[in-house]
Write a protein that holds these residues in place. Structure first.
Motif, PDB file in Angstrom:
ATOM      1  N   GLY A 105       0.804  -1.212   0.000  1.00 45.12           N
ATOM      2  CA  GLY A 105       0.000   0.000   0.000  1.00 45.12           C
ATOM      3  C   GLY A 105       0.839   1.265   0.000  1.00 45.12           C
ATOM      4  O   GLY A 105       0.296   2.369   0.111  1.00 45.12           O
ATOM      5  N   LEU A 106       2.160   1.098  -0.116  1.00 44.97           N
ATOM      6  CA  LEU A 106       3.070   2.240  -0.061  1.00 44.97           C
ATOM      7  C   LEU A 106       3.929   2.302  -1.317  1.00 44.97           C
ATOM      8  O   LEU A 106       4.255   1.271  -1.906  1.00 44.97           O
ATOM      9  CB  LEU A 106       3.980   2.139   1.169  1.00 44.97           C
ATOM     10  N   SER A 107       4.310   3.495  -1.689  1.00 45.68           N
ATOM     11  CA  SER A 107       5.299   3.645  -2.749  1.00 45.68           C
ATOM     12  C   SER A 107       6.663   3.280  -2.175  1.00 45.68           C
ATOM     13  O   SER A 107       6.835   3.191  -0.955  1.00 45.68           O
ATOM     14  CB  SER A 107       5.312   5.078  -3.268  1.00 45.68           C
ATOM     15  N   ALA A 108       7.638   3.096  -3.036  1.00 46.80           N
ATOM     16  CA  ALA A 108       8.973   2.718  -2.558  1.00 46.80           C
ATOM     17  C   ALA A 108       9.576   3.789  -1.659  1.00 46.80           C
ATOM     18  O   ALA A 108      10.247   3.474  -0.677  1.00 46.80           O
ATOM     19  CB  ALA A 108       9.888   2.439  -3.744  1.00 46.80           C
ATOM     20  N   TRP A 109       9.348   5.056  -1.982  1.00 47.70           N
ATOM     21  CA  TRP A 109       9.950   6.116  -1.154  1.00 47.70           C
ATOM     22  C   TRP A 109       9.314   6.151   0.224  1.00 47.70           C
ATOM     23  O   TRP A 109       9.963   6.522   1.209  1.00 47.70           O
ATOM     24  CB  TRP A 109       9.858   7.464  -1.856  1.00 47.70           C
ATOM     25  N   GLU A 110       8.052   5.735   0.337  1.00 45.99           N
ATOM     26  CA  GLU A 110       7.404   5.678   1.649  1.00 45.99           C
ATOM     27  C   GLU A 110       7.808   4.421   2.414  1.00 45.99           C
ATOM     28  O   GLU A 110       7.966   4.449   3.636  1.00 45.99           O
ATOM     29  CB  GLU A 110       5.884   5.689   1.481  1.00 45.99           C
ATOM     30  N   GLY A 111       7.944   3.308   1.692  1.00 44.74           N
ATOM     31  CA  GLY A 111       8.177   2.031   2.356  1.00 44.74           C
ATOM     32  C   GLY A 111       9.614   1.740   2.728  1.00 44.74           C
ATOM     33  O   GLY A 111       9.872   0.923   3.620  1.00 44.74           O
ATOM     34  N   ALA A 112      10.566   2.404   2.087  1.00 44.40           N
ATOM     35  CA  ALA A 112      11.978   2.079   2.316  1.00 44.40           C
ATOM     36  C   ALA A 112      12.396   2.246   3.773  1.00 44.40           C
ATOM     37  O   ALA A 112      13.166   1.452   4.306  1.00 44.40           O
ATOM     38  CB  ALA A 112      12.858   2.937   1.412  1.00 44.40           C
ATOM     39  N   ARG A 113      11.884   3.270   4.412  1.00 49.80           N
ATOM     40  CA  ARG A 113      12.251   3.518   5.811  1.00 49.80           C
ATOM     41  C   ARG A 113      11.785   2.375   6.705  1.00 49.80           C
ATOM     42  O   ARG A 113      12.496   1.975   7.635  1.00 49.80           O
ATOM     43  CB  ARG A 113      11.647   4.840   6.280  1.00 49.80           C
ATOM     44  N   ALA A 124      17.678 -10.623   8.604  1.00 49.43           N
ATOM     45  CA  ALA A 124      17.018 -11.487   7.618  1.00 49.43           C
ATOM     46  C   ALA A 124      15.653 -10.922   7.232  1.00 49.43           C
ATOM     47  O   ALA A 124      15.269 -10.922   6.055  1.00 49.43           O
ATOM     48  CB  ALA A 124      16.868 -12.900   8.170  1.00 49.43           C
ATOM     49  N   LEU A 125      14.930 -10.434   8.219  1.00 49.42           N
ATOM     50  CA  LEU A 125      13.623  -9.835   7.958  1.00 49.42           C
ATOM     51  C   LEU A 125      13.774  -8.614   7.062  1.00 49.42           C
ATOM     52  O   LEU A 125      13.021  -8.436   6.093  1.00 49.42           O
ATOM     53  CB  LEU A 125      12.949  -9.438   9.273  1.00 49.42           C
ATOM     54  N   GLY A 126      14.750  -7.776   7.369  1.00 53.38           N
ATOM     55  CA  GLY A 126      14.970  -6.581   6.576  1.00 53.38           C
ATOM     56  C   GLY A 126      15.287  -6.896   5.133  1.00 53.38           C
ATOM     57  O   GLY A 126      14.781  -6.247   4.205  1.00 53.38           O
ATOM     58  N   ARG A 127      16.124  -7.895   4.903  1.00 49.39           N
ATOM     59  CA  ARG A 127      16.466  -8.279   3.532  1.00 49.39           C
ATOM     60  C   ARG A 127      15.222  -8.733   2.763  1.00 49.39           C
ATOM     61  O   ARG A 127      15.039  -8.405   1.578  1.00 49.39           O
ATOM     62  CB  ARG A 127      17.530  -9.382   3.538  1.00 49.39           C
ATOM     63  N   LYS A 128      14.373  -9.502   3.429  1.00 53.89           N
ATOM     64  CA  LYS A 128      13.145  -9.965   2.779  1.00 53.89           C
ATOM     65  C   LYS A 128      12.250  -8.788   2.410  1.00 53.89           C
ATOM     66  O   LYS A 128      11.678  -8.743   1.321  1.00 53.89           O
ATOM     67  CB  LYS A 128      12.379 -10.915   3.709  1.00 53.89           C
ATOM     68  N   MET A 129      12.130  -7.831   3.315  1.00 52.80           N
ATOM     69  CA  MET A 129      11.245  -6.697   3.071  1.00 52.80           C
ATOM     70  C   MET A 129      11.794  -5.786   1.975  1.00 52.80           C
ATOM     71  O   MET A 129      11.043  -5.285   1.139  1.00 52.80           O
ATOM     72  CB  MET A 129      11.028  -5.910   4.357  1.00 52.80           C
ATOM     73  N   PHE A 130      13.097  -5.592   1.951  1.00 49.55           N
ATOM     74  CA  PHE A 130      13.695  -4.800   0.870  1.00 49.55           C
ATOM     75  C   PHE A 130      13.487  -5.500  -0.476  1.00 49.55           C
ATOM     76  O   PHE A 130      13.254  -4.839  -1.496  1.00 49.55           O
ATOM     77  CB  PHE A 130      15.183  -4.581   1.114  1.00 49.55           C
ATOM     78  N   ALA A 131      13.558  -6.827  -0.483  1.00 51.72           N
ATOM     79  CA  ALA A 131      13.338  -7.580  -1.725  1.00 51.72           C
ATOM     80  C   ALA A 131      11.900  -7.412  -2.206  1.00 51.72           C
ATOM     81  O   ALA A 131      11.642  -7.260  -3.412  1.00 51.72           O
ATOM     82  CB  ALA A 131      13.663  -9.054  -1.507  1.00 51.72           C
ATOM     83  N   VAL A 132      10.948  -7.454  -1.264  1.00 50.42           N
ATOM     84  CA  VAL A 132       9.540  -7.243  -1.613  1.00 50.42           C
ATOM     85  C   VAL A 132       9.354  -5.861  -2.231  1.00 50.42           C
ATOM     86  O   VAL A 132       8.694  -5.702  -3.264  1.00 50.42           O
ATOM     87  CB  VAL A 132       8.650  -7.396  -0.364  1.00 50.42           C
ATOM     88  N   LEU A 133       9.949  -4.862  -1.599  1.00 49.44           N
ATOM     89  CA  LEU A 133       9.791  -3.484  -2.069  1.00 49.44           C
ATOM     90  C   LEU A 133      10.474  -3.263  -3.417  1.00 49.44           C
ATOM     91  O   LEU A 133       9.945  -2.557  -4.286  1.00 49.44           O
ATOM     92  CB  LEU A 133      10.355  -2.518  -1.027  1.00 49.44           C
ATOM     93  N   LEU A 134      11.627  -3.886  -3.618  1.00 45.43           N
ATOM     94  CA  LEU A 134      12.348  -3.743  -4.887  1.00 45.43           C
ATOM     95  C   LEU A 134      11.540  -4.341  -6.036  1.00 45.43           C
ATOM     96  O   LEU A 134      11.444  -3.748  -7.114  1.00 45.43           O
ATOM     97  CB  LEU A 134      13.718  -4.413  -4.796  1.00 45.43           C
ATOM     98  N   GLN A 135      10.981  -5.509  -5.810  1.00 45.59           N
ATOM     99  CA  GLN A 135      10.161  -6.147  -6.837  1.00 45.59           C
ATOM    100  C   GLN A 135       8.954  -5.276  -7.176  1.00 45.59           C
ATOM    101  O   GLN A 135       8.590  -5.123  -8.349  1.00 45.59           O
ATOM    102  CB  GLN A 135       9.698  -7.521  -6.358  1.00 45.59           C
ATOM    103  N   GLN A 136       8.360  -4.721  -6.161  1.00 44.02           N
ATOM    104  CA  GLN A 136       7.209  -3.842  -6.352  1.00 44.02           C
ATOM    105  C   GLN A 136       7.609  -2.578  -7.115  1.00 44.02           C
ATOM    106  O   GLN A 136       6.905  -2.123  -8.016  1.00 44.02           O
ATOM    107  CB  GLN A 136       6.649  -3.473  -4.978  1.00 44.02           C
TER     108      GLN A 136
END
Length: 231
Positions: A105-113, A124-136
């Protein structure tokens, strides 16, 4: 007065507890609905931002209440921000599930933080979340990524992959330089983000920013200096 009440909500939560903050926001929303004659109004929207600000001062011991409160927020990116903040207070398995939903529900600039905050909690959690955001972020192709999304994602993800961040920023700078429609705002964003991986290069880009509007180049260099000198 609206901003004053909304800004008081986190203070009320810290000093008097979550119930007091909720009561304040509830009264604000009720007053807004009565004045506007409708459920949705600018003041009611401000109350949603108030919930997000309250969530910022809660701790993991408030995890259940944080999630309940986040779900009271309406729709759109404000709700996603509330869910992201609440997710970071949950146990890791639930945190991953909720944060993945919130990021959509967020753009990459909103979700990156939020990805960076997740990384600080668990690598490990952070890497997964960054991967989700990058794909999006790359869903429509890398050439369609906005400069704002590229800058924020690269800045916050530099902690785990500085090489990827540099490539993303340099690619964006190349695109920006080949277009006549990009201005100092885009270059300023990219230069400041570049400070996370190469301060010298960031300053070089900042010095190339045109002097219009006045002070932008100096402000960009100042932001870079502040970041580099921060402990």
């Amino acid at each position: 007065y609206v901003h004053s009440f909304v800004g008081s909500a986190p203070v009320a939560a810290r000093v008097h507890g979550l119930d007091a903050a909720e009561l304040l926001l509830h009264r604000l929303t009720a007053a807004a609905a009565q004045a506007a004659g409708a459920e949705q109004s600018p003041v009611a929207s401000q109350a949603d931002y108030g919930v997000v600000s309250v969530l910022s001062v809660l701790t993991p011991r408030d995890a259940a209440e944080a999630l309940r409160l986040a779900k009271t927020v309406g729709t759109g990116s404000v709700r996603a921000q509330a869910l992201a903040k609440a997710a970071l207070l949950q146990p890791l398995p639930q945190c991953e599930k909720l944060l993945s939903v919130a990021l959509h529900g967020l753009s990459a600039w909103e979700g990156a933080r939020y990805c960076a905050l997740a990384y600080n909690r668990d690598e490990a959690l952070g890497r997964k979340m960054f991967a989700v955001l990058l794909q999006q972020m790359n869903a429509d192709g890398e050439s369609q990524v906005s400069y704002q999304d590229a800058a924020y994602y690269a800045f916050y993800s530099a902690v785990l992959d500085p090489a990827q961040s540099r490539w993303l920023l340099e690619s964006s700078l190349q695109r920006a330089g080949s277009s006549d429609t990009n201005g100092v705002y885009e270059l300023s964003l990219l230069a400041k983000a570049l400070a996370a991986v190469d301060a010298s290069r960031a300053v070089q880009i900042a010095r190339e920013i045109k002097p219009d509007p006045p002070g932008t180049a100096q402000a960009t260099q100042g932001a870079i200096a502040w970041y580099v000198s921060a402990p």
